[in-house]
Design an enzyme around this catalytic site. Structure first.
Site, PDB file in Angstrom:
ATOM      1  N   GLU A  64      49.517  57.077  27.918  1.00 35.65           N
ATOM      2  CA  GLU A  64      48.646  56.714  26.808  1.00 35.65           C
ATOM      3  C   GLU A  64      49.402  56.742  25.480  1.00 35.65           C
ATOM      4  O   GLU A  64      49.246  55.838  24.642  1.00 35.65           O
ATOM      5  CB  GLU A  64      47.456  57.676  26.742  1.00 35.65           C
ATOM      6  CG  GLU A  64      46.565  57.640  27.983  1.00 35.65           C
ATOM      7  CD  GLU A  64      46.983  58.635  29.059  1.00 35.65           C
ATOM      8  OE1 GLU A  64      46.087  59.109  29.790  1.00 35.65           O
ATOM      9  OE2 GLU A  64      48.189  58.945  29.161  1.00 35.65           O
ATOM     10  N   ALA A 177      69.139  56.841  68.466  1.00 33.64           N
ATOM     11  CA  ALA A 177      70.580  56.985  68.637  1.00 33.64           C
ATOM     12  C   ALA A 177      70.912  56.795  70.113  1.00 33.64           C
ATOM     13  O   ALA A 177      70.043  56.922  70.982  1.00 33.64           O
ATOM     14  CB  ALA A 177      71.069  58.360  68.162  1.00 33.64           C
ATOM     15  N   THR A 211      71.677  67.201  61.904  1.00 35.60           N
ATOM     16  CA  THR A 211      72.099  65.944  61.283  1.00 35.60           C
ATOM     17  C   THR A 211      73.286  66.176  60.358  1.00 35.60           C
ATOM     18  O   THR A 211      74.200  65.346  60.276  1.00 35.60           O
ATOM     19  CB  THR A 211      70.921  65.322  60.511  1.00 35.60           C
ATOM     20  OG1 THR A 211      69.860  65.045  61.432  1.00 35.60           O
ATOM     21  CG2 THR A 211      71.324  64.034  59.827  1.00 35.60           C
ATOM     22  N   LEU A 219      72.705  62.141  51.803  1.00 37.73           N
ATOM     23  CA  LEU A 219      71.248  62.214  51.644  1.00 37.73           C
ATOM     24  C   LEU A 219      70.846  62.097  50.176  1.00 37.73           C
ATOM     25  O   LEU A 219      70.130  62.943  49.634  1.00 37.73           O
ATOM     26  CB  LEU A 219      70.678  63.508  52.249  1.00 37.73           C
ATOM     27  CG  LEU A 219      69.182  63.445  52.600  1.00 37.73           C
ATOM     28  CD1 LEU A 219      68.932  62.470  53.745  1.00 37.73           C
ATOM     29  CD2 LEU A 219      68.636  64.819  52.963  1.00 37.73           C
ATOM     30  N   ARG A 222      71.297  55.766  46.736  1.00 42.50           N
ATOM     31  CA  ARG A 222      72.462  54.999  46.314  1.00 42.50           C
ATOM     32  C   ARG A 222      72.198  53.500  46.250  1.00 42.50           C
ATOM     33  O   ARG A 222      72.779  52.818  45.406  1.00 42.50           O
ATOM     34  CB  ARG A 222      73.626  55.227  47.286  1.00 42.50           C
ATOM     35  CG  ARG A 222      74.094  56.642  47.390  1.00 42.50           C
ATOM     36  CD  ARG A 222      75.323  56.760  48.283  1.00 42.50           C
ATOM     37  NE  ARG A 222      75.144  56.207  49.612  1.00 42.50           N
ATOM     38  CZ  ARG A 222      74.504  56.833  50.593  1.00 42.50           C
ATOM     39  NH1 ARG A 222      73.970  58.037  50.386  1.00 42.50           N
ATOM     40  NH2 ARG A 222      74.389  56.283  51.784  1.00 42.50           N
ATOM     41  N   GLU A 306      64.302  62.861  56.810  1.00 43.31           N
ATOM     42  CA  GLU A 306      65.210  62.044  57.615  1.00 43.31           C
ATOM     43  C   GLU A 306      66.027  63.011  58.466  1.00 43.31           C
ATOM     44  O   GLU A 306      67.055  63.524  58.032  1.00 43.31           O
ATOM     45  CB  GLU A 306      66.124  61.186  56.746  1.00 43.31           C
ATOM     46  CG  GLU A 306      65.400  60.081  55.995  1.00 43.31           C
ATOM     47  CD  GLU A 306      66.346  59.050  55.401  1.00 43.31           C
ATOM     48  OE1 GLU A 306      67.468  58.895  55.938  1.00 43.31           O
ATOM     49  OE2 GLU A 306      65.962  58.409  54.411  1.00 43.31           O
TER      50      GLU A 306
END
Length: 378
Positions: A64, A177, A211, A219, A222, A306
């Protein structure tokens, strides 16, 4: 029993102005955390747009105020104007003064809000304050779209936990995978770029130590521009993350949630600038609900997960996933790692039931957004 007030009747011009305010609010993605993304459009009695604005970084001006400044810079008077705001104007002193006061001082005659602010410090008080000062107030225009834009903020305010989005890239037969762990790249470049746009939405990006050890990811965001990097989170029960891991080098803060202090390892990780947080749960694992509560206290609205199939399975098994963001590639991998390791189930009735919320082609791949039915409203 008193009759409820009639629902406001919005014109096509009202809809057009609120759609523009929503587009402005979307420009605040990746900027305003932990504050909500809000847009505002000021319009005069003849339909001319006087000013536009969206919320800035935390501690900066709200939508605002930005719209009022824009109108002033353009030389437009705002007395008698209508303000279209995607979230109820605030009525309390936080890091900035109340937006209600700014609108009243500017002589705005009408305020149209998409949705009421779920923050207990506001929660209808802003609209009531405007109404008490003679401003015509209406709410509910394109409210569902406004809520979706701030789904994590609503989750944190209402449930005291972030909105958990589980992102997966998989083959058409559901493999994330190969058996040997190779997963780069199952989906195409367009899907990967789109995934980074979803990362940008999040207050925190989370993965598991498996991971980190297998893929050594950064992570971070980019592939799309962003004003800030989300917090990065690693679920690491025994603090097996090596101090040389790339996730510890990328810009921004890192949290590692552990189940035990692990002397020596904790100190080595802390020396990199990471923060180690103990949230012990059953079986020497991290207590995931306690972790979510802690992230909410830290102001995280959307948590983007992820991770590998084991941690994904833990989130699914504990009923912690609010939304599945799945990219399916038009290929078959056969034997390999599944989307989430849980079960086995004995009855089809025990399946984790979902509803499709959106399906769209992204390059050569398919993006599916699905939610448990209970998450449609909370």
């Amino acid at each position: 029993m008193p009759m409820p007030p009639p629902k406001p009747s919005f014109t096509p011009a009202d809809h057009a102005a609120m759609r523009e305010a929503l587009a402005l609010a979307a420009q605040a993605i990746g900027l305003t955390e932990p504050n909500p993304r809000v847009g505002c459009v000021l319009v005069d009695a003849h339909g001319q747009v006087l000013g536009r604005g969206h919320t800035q970084q935390a501690g900066g001006p709200h939508a605002e105020v930005m719209a009022l400044r824009d109108a002033q810079a353009r030389g437009h008077a705002t007395r008698g104007a209508t303000a279209y705001v995607t979230l109820e104007p605030c009525s309390h002193h936080g890091r900035t003064p109340p937006c209600c006061d700014a609108l009243l001082a500017a002589g705005v005659a009408r305020v149209v809000s998409a949705v009421t602010d779920p923050n207990p410090l506001v929660a209808g008080q802003g609209l009531a304050r405007l109404r008490a000062n003679g401003v015509q107030v209406e709410s509910g225009l394109l409210g569902e779209a406004a809520r979706e834009l701030n789904i994590g903020f609503f989750s944190r305010m209402v449930r005291a936990r972030p909105w958990v989005r589980l992102k997966v890239a998989a083959s058409l037969d559901g493999r994330t995978a190969l058996d040997n762990g190779v997963s780069q790249w199952i989906t195409g470049e367009a899907a990967r770029t789109d995934g980074h746009a979803w990362r940008k939405r999040a207050g925190a990006l989370l993965t598991g130590v498996g991971t980190v050890l297998d893929d050594n990811p950064r992570l971070d965001v980019r592939l799309v521009e962003t004003a800030r990097q989300p917090l990065r989170v690693v679920v690491d029960s025994r603090l097996d993350t090596p101090p040389t891991a790339r996730i510890l080098d990328a810009p921004g803060q890192v949290l590692l949630y552990a189940a035990a202090p692990e002397p020596g390892r904790a100190e080595a990780l802390a020396a990199t600038g990471a923060e180690v947080v103990l949230r012990p749960g059953p079986n020497a694992k991290v207590d995931l609900p306690a972790m979510l509560a802690d992230l909410a206290r830290r102001g995280i609205n959307e948590l983007h997960v992820e991770a590998g199939h084991k941690l994904n399975g833990s989130f699914v098994r504990e009923g912690l996933v609010d939304e599945y963001l799945v990219y399916l590639a038009p290929k078959l991998l056969g034997a390999g790692r599944e989307l989430a390791a849980f079960g086995p189930l004995q009855r089809l009735e025990d399946a984790a039931a979902l509803r499709f919320h959106g399906v769209e082609r992204i390059g050569d791949d398919l993006r599916i957004i699905a939610r448990p039915p209970a998450r449609e409203m909370f």
